[in-house]
Design a protein around this motif. Sequence first.
Motif, PDB file in Angstrom:
ATOM      1  N   GLY A   1       0.840  -1.196   0.000  1.00 27.47           N
ATOM      2  CA  GLY A   1       0.000   0.000   0.000  1.00 27.47           C
ATOM      3  C   GLY A   1       0.876   1.248   0.000  1.00 27.47           C
ATOM      4  O   GLY A   1       2.070   1.199   0.291  1.00 27.47           O
ATOM      5  N   ASP A   2       0.266   2.360  -0.338  1.00 23.86           N
ATOM      6  CA  ASP A   2       1.013   3.613  -0.423  1.00 23.86           C
ATOM      7  C   ASP A   2      -0.008   4.729  -0.279  1.00 23.86           C
ATOM      8  O   ASP A   2      -1.186   4.541  -0.585  1.00 23.86           O
ATOM      9  CB  ASP A   2       1.695   3.690  -1.806  1.00 23.86           C
ATOM     10  N   SER A   3       0.437   5.883   0.188  1.00 27.79           N
ATOM     11  CA  SER A   3      -0.522   6.969   0.351  1.00 27.79           C
ATOM     12  C   SER A   3      -0.327   8.049  -0.706  1.00 27.79           C
ATOM     13  O   SER A   3      -1.028   9.059  -0.705  1.00 27.79           O
ATOM     14  CB  SER A   3      -0.386   7.577   1.751  1.00 27.79           C
ATOM     15  N   SER A   4       0.644   7.854  -1.574  1.00 29.33           N
ATOM     16  CA  SER A   4       0.868   8.850  -2.627  1.00 29.33           C
ATOM     17  C   SER A   4       1.425   8.168  -3.864  1.00 29.33           C
ATOM     18  O   SER A   4       2.195   7.217  -3.768  1.00 29.33           O
ATOM     19  CB  SER A   4       1.862   9.902  -2.129  1.00 29.33           C
ATOM     20  N   ASP A   5       1.033   8.695  -5.027  1.00 28.71           N
ATOM     21  CA  ASP A   5       1.598   8.176  -6.283  1.00 28.71           C
ATOM     22  C   ASP A   5       2.434   9.245  -6.974  1.00 28.71           C
ATOM     23  O   ASP A   5       2.833   9.094  -8.120  1.00 28.71           O
ATOM     24  CB  ASP A   5       0.472   7.708  -7.223  1.00 28.71           C
ATOM     25  N   ARG A   6       2.705  10.342  -6.271  1.00 33.95           N
ATOM     26  CA  ARG A   6       3.376  11.475  -6.923  1.00 33.95           C
ATOM     27  C   ARG A   6       4.832  11.148  -7.263  1.00 33.95           C
ATOM     28  O   ARG A   6       5.362  11.594  -8.272  1.00 33.95           O
ATOM     29  CB  ARG A   6       3.270  12.720  -6.051  1.00 33.95           C
ATOM     30  N   ASP A   7       5.478  10.361  -6.408  1.00 33.22           N
ATOM     31  CA  ASP A   7       6.851   9.950  -6.707  1.00 33.22           C
ATOM     32  C   ASP A   7       6.873   9.053  -7.941  1.00 33.22           C
ATOM     33  O   ASP A   7       7.723   9.208  -8.829  1.00 33.22           O
ATOM     34  CB  ASP A   7       7.501   9.257  -5.489  1.00 33.22           C
ATOM     35  N   GLU A   8       5.904   8.134  -8.040  1.00 36.39           N
ATOM     36  CA  GLU A   8       5.843   7.249  -9.213  1.00 36.39           C
ATOM     37  C   GLU A   8       5.579   8.049 -10.486  1.00 36.39           C
ATOM     38  O   GLU A   8       6.174   7.791 -11.534  1.00 36.39           O
ATOM     39  CB  GLU A   8       4.752   6.180  -9.033  1.00 36.39           C
ATOM     40  N   ARG A   9       4.682   9.025 -10.376  1.00 38.66           N
ATOM     41  CA  ARG A   9       4.381   9.848 -11.560  1.00 38.66           C
ATOM     42  C   ARG A   9       5.607  10.673 -11.972  1.00 38.66           C
ATOM     43  O   ARG A   9       5.873  10.860 -13.169  1.00 38.66           O
ATOM     44  CB  ARG A   9       3.183  10.778 -11.276  1.00 38.66           C
ATOM     45  N   MET A  10       6.343  11.157 -10.988  1.00 34.77           N
ATOM     46  CA  MET A  10       7.547  11.937 -11.320  1.00 34.77           C
ATOM     47  C   MET A  10       8.562  11.052 -12.039  1.00 34.77           C
ATOM     48  O   MET A  10       9.153  11.452 -13.048  1.00 34.77           O
ATOM     49  CB  MET A  10       8.178  12.510 -10.039  1.00 34.77           C
ATOM     50  N   TRP A  11       8.750   9.843 -11.497  1.00 33.02           N
ATOM     51  CA  TRP A  11       9.728   8.929 -12.113  1.00 33.02           C
ATOM     52  C   TRP A  11       9.321   8.601 -13.557  1.00 33.02           C
ATOM     53  O   TRP A  11      10.142   8.643 -14.478  1.00 33.02           O
ATOM     54  CB  TRP A  11       9.859   7.662 -11.255  1.00 33.02           C
ATOM     55  N   ALA A  12       8.017   8.340 -13.757  1.00 34.28           N
ATOM     56  CA  ALA A  12       7.524   7.994 -15.096  1.00 34.28           C
ATOM     57  C   ALA A  12       7.808   9.135 -16.081  1.00 34.28           C
ATOM     58  O   ALA A  12       8.333   8.911 -17.182  1.00 34.28           O
ATOM     59  CB  ALA A  12       6.021   7.694 -15.029  1.00 34.28           C
ATOM     60  N   ALA A  13       7.497  10.353 -15.663  1.00 29.27           N
ATOM     61  CA  ALA A  13       7.710  11.505 -16.549  1.00 29.27           C
ATOM     62  C   ALA A  13       9.197  11.652 -16.866  1.00 29.27           C
ATOM     63  O   ALA A  13       9.580  11.906 -18.010  1.00 29.27           O
ATOM     64  CB  ALA A  13       7.166  12.776 -15.894  1.00 29.27           C
ATOM     65  N   MET A  14      10.027  11.483 -15.843  1.00 28.00           N
ATOM     66  CA  MET A  14      11.460  11.676 -16.053  1.00 28.00           C
ATOM     67  C   MET A  14      12.045  10.634 -16.998  1.00 28.00           C
ATOM     68  O   MET A  14      12.857  10.945 -17.865  1.00 28.00           O
ATOM     69  CB  MET A  14      12.157  11.625 -14.688  1.00 28.00           C
ATOM     70  N   GLU A  15      11.615   9.381 -16.853  1.00 27.64           N
ATOM     71  CA  GLU A  15      12.143   8.339 -17.747  1.00 27.64           C
ATOM     72  C   GLU A  15      11.703   8.596 -19.189  1.00 27.64           C
ATOM     73  O   GLU A  15      12.473   8.379 -20.121  1.00 27.64           O
ATOM     74  CB  GLU A  15      11.680   6.938 -17.312  1.00 27.64           C
ATOM     75  N   LEU A  16      10.457   9.053 -19.342  1.00 32.86           N
ATOM     76  CA  LEU A  16      10.008   9.314 -20.712  1.00 32.86           C
ATOM     77  C   LEU A  16      10.727  10.518 -21.296  1.00 32.86           C
ATOM     78  O   LEU A  16      10.985  10.582 -22.499  1.00 32.86           O
ATOM     79  CB  LEU A  16       8.480   9.466 -20.758  1.00 32.86           C
TER      80      LEU A  16
END
Length: 571
Positions: free
Chosen positions: A321-336
């Motif tokens: 579980g996690d309470s935020s997805d903002r780190d995942e979204r940041m990583w996704a944007a950066m890799e793209l």
Amino acid sequence: MKIYVNQMGYLPESTKMARLTQPGAKNETISTTPGKVQICTKDGVCVLEKDAVCFGWDESSGDFVWQVDFSELSTHGTYEIKCGEQISYPFSVGERLYSNLNVLLCKMLYFQRCGMALEEPYAGKFARETCHLAPSVLWTEYEKCMAGEMAVEDLQHFDIRGGWHDAGDYGRYPTAAACALAHILYAYRFFPDAFDTSLNIPESGNDMPDILNECLYELKWLLQMQDTDGGVYHKQCTLRHANFVMPCEDTNQMYLYPVSSMAVGDFTAVMALASRIYAPYDAAFAKQALDAALKSYGWLQQHPEFLGFRNPKETNTGEYGDSSDRDERMWAAMELYRCTGEEHYLLEARSFFDSLKSTTELGWGDISGFAGWALLEQELMKSCDQNCANHDATLSASEQTFRQAYQTAFLQEADRLLDTISGSGYGVALSPKEFCWGSNMVVLNRAMLLSTAYLLQAKKEYKDGVVRQMDYILGMNAVDYSYVTGVGSRSFCNPHNRVTVADGVEETIPGYVSGGPNGRPADEKAEWMILPGTPPMKCYLDIWECYSLNEITIYWNSPAIFAAAFLSVIK
Ligand code: 9MR
Ligand code: ZN
């Protein structure tokens, strides 16, 4: 008084520490001093004599600690440390210690493979049958069946196979998988020379480095976890954890649990990363991975809101579980951004960076630091051949300032960790409160952070910090265990791992990293056996039932792979 060393050993040029300790109390004055400490060869010849320096009382262990620095010793060989009647475990000084360790740590991933038989030529005495080939069903459809809203015959079936078992259980979880893959693929990116040895796996001898062969096995499973609209299922698991049986005997129904935005973000990012890493070896896969990443990125854009995951009440398999997805979204944007060079991805990542509390974490719950690895890839690839780093030489102003901000963030965190290390008698980068479930992961993630800092700024203290963390993992700790199976004179050997318990082989599969001490034990056996008030570094038992102390997982091995790769290349 007891002497602790890194039971594996030390690189010839690195700093070398040993510790003498005895249990004590905070305000007690200890009048005994250890006296002269001798470093001796196996034949008893003393090659060096040192004084132990008093550190004082260490809160995490409750021990009184003296430190011995014997860095001068650089001759290859096997040694022991003596002080009065006390004698340490033998240890080596040698050039290839961390390269050899890395091979064992990587081979663990092969032993976690699901959906194929492990054959004797590769697995030796740990050969086993294939597992988990039956189709999975959607959890949401199963719920409808239970509620009488859908007929069982109408359930869809999904042939999703392969990948690595996450841990001592047989579940497979995209967020945990992406985290382990990021550690390993970036380790390969930054230290390719550390992965030049065959892992003796079925793919060995093809044109790809074995570590990429091994990761491809996981990536191909992960690709299948993507739904047609770009969503990614949060996990593929049975309802309840299997009994302690071999994987082939775990034949309960597997479910695909609902999509979470963390899984989609992590999937997007790791597929984009994989497309870059595999491009020179397998252009078709690289394209497939990038297409998959772009599709999931589309899902993220259409679903800007957080979509968390909680286990349904009937389920006891892992939750992640996690309470935020903002780190995942940041990583996704950066890799793209790294894959495409399109500025809008960079700006999006930057806006997350500016609003996130932490930006340098490298564990499954907070993976924000992976975005920093992607952004600073060029700086971090300094240790490999010039032609590794081929980004545009002309940077936009926004990228330049972002790179500077991220460098500062990494270096500040590294400096904070150096303070934590100096405050620990055992040289570990954990404060007393940080001995959590999987505390060894935190130690190893911090070793990765310090490695990152060293690549950005070659300050000796950062590299020494990495060595200190590996020393701790390999025996320099208050419970006197090497936390890697098969490495050191006294390595843990009873992991909470269904295969190890059920395989009938006396020897433990080598190369597993234990979760390590947990100041808040959370399994029945540990709660019963660990006495209240036990100092956190000593809340550890090498007992297989203790899943909150002694499990193994792919993402506890992966940061060790990164740190071992760093130490085998950056001398
Ligand atoms: O590694 C996870 C740890 O940080 C959590 O505290 C713990 C409890 O939620 O879960 C750990 O993850 C486990 C996962 O849920 C299932 N596979 C085994 C993992 C390691 O224990
Ligand atoms: Zn399996």
